[in-house]
Design a protein around this motif. Structure first.
Motif, PDB file in Angstrom:
ATOM      1  N   ILE A 308      24.181  16.420  61.019  1.00 32.27           N
ATOM      2  CA  ILE A 308      24.453  16.411  60.094  1.00 32.27           C
ATOM      3  C   ILE A 308      23.574  16.816  58.873  1.00 32.27           C
ATOM      4  O   ILE A 308      24.686  17.804  58.253  1.00 32.27           O
ATOM      5  CB  ILE A 308      24.688  14.374  59.312  1.00 32.27           C
ATOM      6  N   ASP A 309      22.637  16.748  58.502  1.00 32.62           N
ATOM      7  CA  ASP A 309      21.155  17.724  57.992  1.00 32.62           C
ATOM      8  C   ASP A 309      22.111  18.804  57.702  1.00 32.62           C
ATOM      9  O   ASP A 309      21.752  19.683  57.200  1.00 32.62           O
ATOM     10  CB  ASP A 309      20.123  17.109  57.893  1.00 32.62           C
ATOM     11  N   GLY A 310      22.013  19.752  59.381  1.00 29.99           N
ATOM     12  CA  GLY A 310      21.913  20.814  59.841  1.00 29.99           C
ATOM     13  C   GLY A 310      23.575  21.085  59.312  1.00 29.99           C
ATOM     14  O   GLY A 310      22.937  22.493  58.670  1.00 29.99           O
ATOM     15  N   ILE A 311      23.830  20.661  59.339  1.00 27.22           N
ATOM     16  CA  ILE A 311      25.586  21.634  59.337  1.00 27.22           C
ATOM     17  C   ILE A 311      25.993  21.661  56.830  1.00 27.22           C
ATOM     18  O   ILE A 311      25.890  22.156  56.512  1.00 27.22           O
ATOM     19  CB  ILE A 311      26.698  20.518  59.097  1.00 27.22           C
ATOM     20  N   LEU A 312      25.124  20.261  56.994  1.00 28.75           N
ATOM     21  CA  LEU A 312      25.273  20.336  55.079  1.00 28.75           C
ATOM     22  C   LEU A 312      24.164  21.473  54.685  1.00 28.75           C
ATOM     23  O   LEU A 312      24.997  21.692  53.444  1.00 28.75           O
ATOM     24  CB  LEU A 312      24.709  18.128  54.860  1.00 28.75           C
ATOM     25  N   GLN A 313      22.775  21.530  55.605  1.00 26.36           N
ATOM     26  CA  GLN A 313      22.015  22.834  54.594  1.00 26.36           C
ATOM     27  C   GLN A 313      22.795  24.212  55.471  1.00 26.36           C
ATOM     28  O   GLN A 313      22.519  24.806  53.743  1.00 26.36           O
ATOM     29  CB  GLN A 313      21.092  22.842  56.278  1.00 26.36           C
ATOM     30  N   LYS A 314      23.696  24.496  56.258  1.00 20.34           N
ATOM     31  CA  LYS A 314      24.283  25.487  56.416  1.00 20.34           C
ATOM     32  C   LYS A 314      25.191  25.523  55.138  1.00 20.34           C
ATOM     33  O   LYS A 314      25.638  26.616  54.976  1.00 20.34           O
ATOM     34  CB  LYS A 314      25.541  25.689  57.798  1.00 20.34           C
ATOM     35  N   LEU A 315      26.317  24.394  54.566  1.00 21.90           N
ATOM     36  CA  LEU A 315      26.635  24.430  53.658  1.00 21.90           C
ATOM     37  C   LEU A 315      25.848  24.452  52.289  1.00 21.90           C
ATOM     38  O   LEU A 315      26.802  25.638  51.244  1.00 21.90           O
ATOM     39  CB  LEU A 315      28.355  22.981  53.490  1.00 21.90           C
ATOM     40  N   ARG A 316      25.085  24.642  52.527  1.00 18.81           N
ATOM     41  CA  ARG A 316      24.954  24.605  51.072  1.00 18.81           C
ATOM     42  C   ARG A 316      24.228  26.688  50.890  1.00 18.81           C
ATOM     43  O   ARG A 316      23.709  26.856  49.960  1.00 18.81           O
ATOM     44  CB  ARG A 316      23.145  23.332  50.985  1.00 18.81           C
ATOM     45  N   ASP A 317      22.770  26.480  51.846  1.00 25.53           N
ATOM     46  CA  ASP A 317      23.162  27.939  52.427  1.00 25.53           C
ATOM     47  C   ASP A 317      24.002  28.907  51.886  1.00 25.53           C
ATOM     48  O   ASP A 317      24.272  30.068  51.182  1.00 25.53           O
ATOM     49  CB  ASP A 317      21.892  28.024  53.178  1.00 25.53           C
ATOM     50  N   GLY A 318      25.274  28.733  52.419  1.00 27.03           N
ATOM     51  CA  GLY A 318      26.237  29.666  52.785  1.00 27.03           C
ATOM     52  C   GLY A 318      27.395  29.743  51.322  1.00 27.03           C
ATOM     53  O   GLY A 318      27.995  30.126  50.911  1.00 27.03           O
ATOM     54  N   GLY A 319      26.749  28.419  50.521  1.00 30.99           N
ATOM     55  CA  GLY A 319      27.628  28.563  49.533  1.00 30.99           C
ATOM     56  C   GLY A 319      28.933  27.722  49.863  1.00 30.99           C
ATOM     57  O   GLY A 319      30.371  28.677  48.893  1.00 30.99           O
TER      58      GLY A 319
END
Length: 392
Positions: A308-319
């Motif tokens: 979950i932390d990994g996917i949320l970070q991807k979402l933040r990074d990708g905007g």
């Protein structure tokens, strides 16, 4: 979600009532997970009286959602709708080792032609290996990936109450035991993927696979597989050993032709004490490196938090503006949780932003792209003992 599976008129009314405030756009798709005793064809007939859009799904051991949490029984349904996305869905005929590529090619080709533009990802559900004619999950995922030119594939094998006798996938007015359901999604959608095992501790002892036939592992180095297990004090004298190794998935590092490297988990299912080989729930290719993963039950829950932390970070990074989180976890992980069957779901819900809808299921095998450790490229793979996430 409805817990009703006996009175399907009531079940459909429950679902319609919950969706009453839902604003349907130009194109819609329903993804449905159901308890194995559900009469899907009757349910679909009732749903299609009001919902004139495709429905896909499968039977599951259990499911979960953001609102309900862990759902032991009943019917869980996710509604997707958009003006700027298109959905093209279909199902093959019953598959065997002789026809699966031609059946998948025909189904995929027809679905691809129905889309206004190239698909961004594929959702797929299917059966599992139950006899010598069954098509292995690795072969299914590889075939879909090759047909689509590497478009990301997400989904999994249908599941049931650990009998493997009642697994079904469904698409509109059809239900299948060995067919493959495909849903191609195109348009303004940006998928993100994460998959994690639960093996924080890995054996320092590594072996090269020198002889194997897909999911049958014969030799590690110069020794028979069974002899290696015996040497490492890790052998079982039983034949059906899935439960014996449930907390010890094998970690397989696979070298790709382009020099990249990926890692997948494999569950050991059967030992042949005559030939000295072992059968896994996924392919173990020659030339790969095998290690034994050692996990505790807390590692299963911890790995979900990591995912979950990994996917949320991807979402933040990708905007990216994502609204849906679709999770598929392995039934072997469910067994490893013993009495704490809500642990994975609780770990997801504790971290879930209120803006994201959640649906999930327990599967007999997971389809999800994995990231290469060298190039960062995505490779469609079949997994065991893995928690996978698609956010879009």
């Amino acid at each position: 979600y409805t817990e009703e599976i006996d009175d399907l008129h009531k079940a459909a009314d429950d679902l319609f009532t919950q969706a009453k405030s839902f604003s349907f756009k130009k194109n819609s798709l329903a993804i449905l997970f159901m308890e194995e005793e559900t009469d899907y064809l009757q349910l679909y007939a009732l749903l299609s009286e009001q919902w004139h859009f495709p429905v896909i799904g499968c039977t599951v051991l259990s499911s979960f959602s953001g609102k309900e949490g862990y759902c032991d029984m009943g019917i869980t349904l996710l509604l997707l709708t958009a003006d700027d996305c298109s959905f093209s869905v279909g199902v093959t005929g019953e598959l065997d080792r002789d026809n699966y590529r031609s059946e998948l090619a025909a189904c995929y080709g027809a679905l691809r032609e129905a889309l206004p533009e190239r698909e961004r990802f594929i959702i797929s559900f299917g059966g599992m290996v139950t006899n010598e004619k069954s098509v292995a999950g690795d072969d299914l995922v590889t075939a879909i990936s090759e047909l689509s030119g590497g478009i990301p594939v997400f989904g999994g094998s249908a599941s049931d109450g650990f009998t493997s006798k009642n697994i079904r996938a469904c698409c509109n007015g059809r239900i299948t035991a060995n067919g493959q359901v495909l849903a191609l999604v195109s348009g303004n959608v940006h998928p993100h993927f994460v998959c994690v095992g639960a093996t924080n501790d890995k054996s320092s002892i590594t072996y090269e696979v020198t002889e194997s036939r897909k999911n049958q592992l014969l030799r590690l180095g110069s020794e028979r597989f069974l002899d290696v297990l015996r040497k490492e004090n890790f052998v079982s004298e039983k034949t059906d050993v899935l439960s014996d190794y449930i907390l010890s998935p094998f970690i397989v590092s696979i070298q790709k032709e382009d020099g990249d490297c990926i890692e997948v988990a494999r569950s050991l299912s059967t030992l042949d004490h005559t030939s000295g080989c072992g059968f896994f729930l996924g392919a173990v290719p020659e030339g790969s490196i095998v290690r034994i993963g050692v996990i505790g039950r807390s590692d299963v829950q911890d790995s979900v938090a990591m995912a979950i932390d990994g996917i949320l970070q991807k979402l933040r990074d990708g905007g990216a503006d994502c609204h849906t989180m679709f999770c598929i976890s392995c039934c072997a992980r469910f067994l490893a949780l013993a009495g704490n069957k809500t642990a994975e779901v609780d770990a997801v819900r504790d971290r879930l932003p209120p803006s994201l809808s959640l649906i999930g299921m327990y599967s007999y095998g997971e389809y999800c792209p994995v990231t290469g450790s060298v190039t960062g490229a995505l490779y469609n793979m079949f997994h065991n003992f893995t928690f996978t996430i698609l956010a879009f």
